[in-house]
Design an enzyme around this catalytic site. Structure first.
Site, PDB file in Angstrom:
ATOM      1  N   GLN A 102       0.808  -1.217   0.000  1.00 31.50           N
ATOM      2  CA  GLN A 102       0.000   0.000   0.000  1.00 31.50           C
ATOM      3  C   GLN A 102       0.843   1.271   0.000  1.00 31.50           C
ATOM      4  O   GLN A 102       0.300   2.379  -0.069  1.00 31.50           O
ATOM      5  CB  GLN A 102      -0.906   0.010   1.231  1.00 31.50           C
ATOM      6  N   HIS A 165      -0.597  -0.087   5.709  1.00 35.42           N
ATOM      7  CA  HIS A 165      -1.246   0.964   6.521  1.00 35.42           C
ATOM      8  C   HIS A 165      -0.428   2.255   6.579  1.00 35.42           C
ATOM      9  O   HIS A 165      -0.080   2.741   7.643  1.00 35.42           O
ATOM     10  CB  HIS A 165      -1.520   0.442   7.936  1.00 35.42           C
ATOM     11  N   GLU A 259     -14.887   2.672   9.518  1.00 36.24           N
ATOM     12  CA  GLU A 259     -15.503   3.772  10.271  1.00 36.24           C
ATOM     13  C   GLU A 259     -15.548   5.068   9.487  1.00 36.24           C
ATOM     14  O   GLU A 259     -14.657   5.371   8.688  1.00 36.24           O
ATOM     15  CB  GLU A 259     -14.723   4.019  11.567  1.00 36.24           C
ATOM     16  N   TYR A 269      -9.824   7.684  19.163  1.00 38.66           N
ATOM     17  CA  TYR A 269     -10.855   6.987  18.394  1.00 38.66           C
ATOM     18  C   TYR A 269     -10.823   5.467  18.575  1.00 38.66           C
ATOM     19  O   TYR A 269     -11.520   4.748  17.879  1.00 38.66           O
ATOM     20  CB  TYR A 269     -10.771   7.427  16.923  1.00 38.66           C
ATOM     21  N   TYR A 280      -9.077 -11.263  11.027  1.00 35.69           N
ATOM     22  CA  TYR A 280      -9.338 -11.830   9.703  1.00 35.69           C
ATOM     23  C   TYR A 280      -9.607 -13.327   9.763  1.00 35.69           C
ATOM     24  O   TYR A 280     -10.248 -13.881   8.869  1.00 35.69           O
ATOM     25  CB  TYR A 280      -8.163 -11.526   8.762  1.00 35.69           C
TER      26      TYR A 280
END
Length: 386
Positions: A102, A165, A259, A269, A280
């Site tokens: 990513q 991430h 979210e 949060y 997973y």
């Protein structure tokens, strides 16, 4: 095959530049209050023009003050568009990126006063000598198509191996502060609760990379001074609504628990202490989904849609949509149109289902909605008819 998928397939086979979709209550996939939804929207006929179809992992888009549009590709390139057409030109001289999973060249944003100062900002995964990388915010100006006066403003460390991430989005608020998102890096979720590192956080800096004196943890010993919020798993959606002075964020959950949040100064949060998702492999990840001192999302998705870029519709071009949030869905390959009332989710509609992995959705300066996709490699424009 549903009608939108059929029209998209036909458009691609025939080389057509557009498909048609009819959007409104009859297409609603998830409506918690049908009567309220009916009062918030009206049926629209939308032509979805395909402007470009050759992207390779596009990530972010922005418009410059001269009307040109920039679109990033994760491999490290920025393509230049003018009048909705690819000019055939790319920005030259960009930094090398850490292209793993990513990670790579991520978001791009023009300074709110670009016409005056010429600054363009990018978020990218910067390489380090030990084969690690970190989300970095850089700014530059253009000399022709060449990136000049390059400055790395801040690196969200520590640097990390792999490519999971990394976030990352860039937005500016009404006062010119820059916010950017950084994911928790995946294999150590508790990074997001640790104020001594920059991972799993939303950050706030001045436009030159310095730290605002009123950031919430600027005086906390050992804390990363740029942190604005924490407990955010992998935020790939960030949007500042200048009409309401609200910072919106969308983040990936694990298996379930994506979210949509309103991000506020210094708040926690919850990730990974609270979540609506599971591991997973199907095992329990967190003992609870609520805890004092930790914020609840405005909305969450189970199963995951794989939330990515977001925008708020502020344009008058789409009757009944103003104030709605559009959420790009990677895994479910659509755009979720989220209807809110008093910042509470009351309804949701799936737009252009099957169009591809939607990476970003944005509203142009002249009020049109654009989206870019992976797999299908598209850039599309929503044009209301009638």
């Amino acid at each position: 095959m549903n009608s939108n998928k059929l029209y998209l397939a036909l458009a691609m086979m025939l080389g057509s530049a557009s498909l048609w979709t009819s959007c409104g209550p009859k297409e609603t996939a998830e409506t918690s209050n049908a009567e309220a939804f009916a009062t918030q929207t009206e049926r629209l006929l939308i032509k979805v023009d395909t402007l470009y179809s050759e992207f390779e992992n596009p990530w972010g888009m922005t418009w410059l003050s001269d009307g040109r549009m920039l679109v990033t590709e994760r491999k490290g390139e920025i393509l230049i568009f003018k009048d909705d057409k690819f000019t055939g030109e790319k920005i030259e001289g960009l930094p090398e990126v850490h292209l793993v999973n990513q990670a790579g060249l991520l978001d791009v944003a023009a300074h709110p006063k670009h016409a005056e100062n010429g600054w363009i900002y990018i978020a990218y995964a910067k390489n380090f000598e030990d084969s690690t990388a970190a989300t970095t915010i850089m700014r530059f100006k253009l000399d022709g198509n060449k990136a000049v006066e390059q400055e790395d403003l801040i690196t969200a460390g520590p640097s990390w191996k792999g490519g999971r991430h990394f976030g990352s989005r860039i937005v500016f608020d009404n006062e010119g502060y820059l916010y950017f998102s950084n994911g928790d890096k995946g294999n150590i979720p508790m990074n997001a609760q640790d104020l001594t590192n920059a991972h799993g956080k939303i950050h706030r800096i001045n436009d030159d990379g310095t730290i605002p004196s009123d950031n919430p943890f600027v005086d906390s010993v050992g804390a990363v001074a740029s942190i604005w919020s924490y407990g955010n798993r992998n935020p790939q959606g960030l949007y500042f609504d200048k009409a309401t002075n609200t910072l919106w964020e969308a983040e990936h959950g694990p298996k379930g628990g994506d979210e949509l949040n309103i991000i506020e100064k210094g708040k926690n949060y919850g990730w990974p202490v609270i979540t609506y998702g599971i591991n997973y492999n199907g095992t329990i990840l967190a003992e609870t989904s609520e805890k004092p001192g930790m914020e609840q999302p405005v909305h969450y998705w189970v199963p995951s849609i794989a939330t990515c870029g977001i925008t708020v519709v502020n344009s008058d071009r789409y009757p009944g949509w103003k104030g709605n949030i559009l959420v790009a869905a990677l895994a479910k390959q659509h755009i979720a149109r989220v209807v809110l009332k008093d910042n509470k989710h009351i309804a949701e509609e799936k737009l252009v289902p099957g169009i591809g992995r939607v990476r970003q959705v944005a509203e142009s300066p002249d009020g049109y909605i654009y989206a870019i996709t992976e797999l299908t490699g598209l850039m599309v424009k929503f044009i209301p008819i009638g």
